[in-house]
Design a protein around this motif. Structure first.
Motif, PDB file in Angstrom:
ATOM      1  N   TRP A  11       0.888  -1.222   7.282  1.00 19.10           N
ATOM      2  CA  TRP A  11       0.191  -1.366   6.009  1.00 19.10           C
ATOM      3  C   TRP A  11      -1.181  -0.699   6.062  1.00 19.10           C
ATOM      4  O   TRP A  11      -1.632  -0.069   5.100  1.00 19.10           O
ATOM      5  N   GLU A  12      -1.847  -0.807   7.189  1.00 22.72           N
ATOM      6  CA  GLU A  12      -3.183  -0.219   7.324  1.00 22.72           C
ATOM      7  C   GLU A  12      -3.162   1.290   7.132  1.00 22.72           C
ATOM      8  O   GLU A  12      -4.130   1.868   6.621  1.00 22.72           O
ATOM      9  N   THR A  13      -2.076   1.932   7.537  1.00 21.22           N
ATOM     10  CA  THR A  13      -1.999   3.390   7.373  1.00 21.22           C
ATOM     11  C   THR A  13      -1.364   3.790   6.044  1.00 21.22           C
ATOM     12  O   THR A  13      -1.620   4.890   5.546  1.00 21.22           O
ATOM     13  N   LEU A  14      -0.564   2.895   5.464  1.00 21.76           N
ATOM     14  CA  LEU A  14       0.076   3.217   4.189  1.00 21.76           C
ATOM     15  C   LEU A  14      -0.860   3.029   2.997  1.00 21.76           C
ATOM     16  O   LEU A  14      -0.883   3.873   2.075  1.00 21.76           O
ATOM     17  N   GLU A  15      -1.631   1.961   2.994  1.00 18.12           N
ATOM     18  CA  GLU A  15      -2.443   1.657   1.802  1.00 18.12           C
ATOM     19  C   GLU A  15      -3.382   2.802   1.392  1.00 18.12           C
ATOM     20  O   GLU A  15      -3.485   3.107   0.193  1.00 18.12           O
ATOM     21  N   PRO A  16      -4.077   3.453   2.339  1.00 20.44           N
ATOM     22  CA  PRO A  16      -4.923   4.581   1.925  1.00 20.44           C
ATOM     23  C   PRO A  16      -4.148   5.687   1.209  1.00 20.44           C
ATOM     24  O   PRO A  16      -4.683   6.337   0.303  1.00 20.44           O
ATOM     25  N   LYS A  17      -2.888   5.896   1.613  1.00 19.71           N
ATOM     26  CA  LYS A  17      -2.056   6.913   0.956  1.00 19.71           C
ATOM     27  C   LYS A  17      -1.752   6.499  -0.496  1.00 19.71           C
ATOM     28  O   LYS A  17      -1.739   7.359  -1.407  1.00 19.71           O
ATOM     29  N   LEU A  18      -1.529   5.217  -0.722  1.00 23.72           N
ATOM     30  CA  LEU A  18      -1.298   4.740  -2.074  1.00 23.72           C
ATOM     31  C   LEU A  18      -2.532   4.921  -2.929  1.00 23.72           C
ATOM     32  O   LEU A  18      -2.456   5.361  -4.099  1.00 23.72           O
ATOM     33  N   LYS A  19      -3.694   4.604  -2.391  1.00 25.41           N
ATOM     34  CA  LYS A  19      -4.950   4.750  -3.122  1.00 25.41           C
ATOM     35  C   LYS A  19      -5.191   6.214  -3.483  1.00 25.41           C
ATOM     36  O   LYS A  19      -5.639   6.532  -4.605  1.00 25.41           O
TER      37      LYS A  19
END
Length: 251
Positions: A238-246
């Motif tokens: 999640w820590e690496t995925l969330e920035p991609k979503l933002k």
């Protein structure tokens, strides 16, 4: 029914636990595997888009607004501990902060690594869209328990699976793992779970989904994520995925 890898390899695959490989950069996906729901999805009266779940043409299940700006697809394996960790740490913030509001839709596509994984996927999918995410969450939460049952099954039982017709193999695995009783506690009658475990058409669908994932996206391991049709690199947490979503939402 389509050919599936021999069962003798299953124990080693489940025990290994290494289900995520480092993903290289990938280009945009072909439009042949659609994230669009196969049925019309109306906006929930409550305004909570996480209440809307529908099957997709790709064989997965999508939660959220079908017209969301960001369409997230997860390829996950039920026997994968990394996928279980993502469910534990990422599902709640993903739903609460992005899916409920309609900004992001989340589609889960099963990517089966072995016959045990396939049997668990059959149970998760057994009751359709209405309970798919709940059953998937429960299977991940209890992953250590049912995987241990399969790993510690007497060798004679594991060897006996080899002699069974394909249509009976997943039923036998399900019984070894306790899946019918597991499902019954969550609203799926034992008889229905056993029928799902013997559903060769659904087995074919799962095998085809694997083939599509490899040919369309070259999926390197699980969990793997697509954002608006593009495979993301190194986003297994999640820590690496969330920035991609933002970033996608800001674009």
């Amino acid at each position: 029914m389509k050919t599936f890898p021999i069962l003798i390899a299953a124990t080693a695959l489940v025990a290994a636990g290494g289900c995520t490989k480092k993903a290289g950069d990938a280009g945009a996906a072909s439009g042949n595997v659609s994230s669009a729901p196969t049925v019309a999805v109306a906006a929930p009266a409550s305004g909570d888009w996480s209440e809307a779940v529908a099957p997709t043409a790709a064989g997965g299940f999508v939660m959220g607004n079908p017209n969301a700006k960001v369409k997230l697809v997860e390829y996950g394996s039920m026997t994968c501990p990394h996928c279980g960790e993502f469910e534990k740490t990422g599902a709640k913030p993903l739903i609460d902060n992005y899916v409920r509001t309609g900004k992001v839709s989340w589609e889960f596509r099963n990517f089966v690594r072995d016959p045990y994984d396939l049997a668990a996927s059959l149970v998760a999918r057994c009751n359709g869209a209405k309970s798919f995410f709940g059953l998937t969450r429960a299977l991940y939460s209890s992953q250590g328990d049912w995987v241990a049952k399969l790993q510690t099954a007497p060798p004679k039982e594991t060897e006996a699976l080899q002699a069974l017709p394909p249509a009976q193999q997943f039923t036998a695995i399900g019984k070894m793992a306790g899946f019918p009783q597991f499902a019954a506690l969550r609203g799926v009658p034992v008889a229905k779970a056993e029928t799902c475990l013997a559903d060769t058409k659904e087995v074919d669908r799962l095998v085809q989904m694997n083939s599509d994932a490899v040919s369309q996206y070259n999926i390197p391991g699980t969990p793997s994520f697509l954002v608006n049709g593009t495979l993301l690199a190194e986003t297994a947490t999640w820590e690496t995925l969330e920035p991609k979503l933002k970033t996608a939402l800001a674009g």
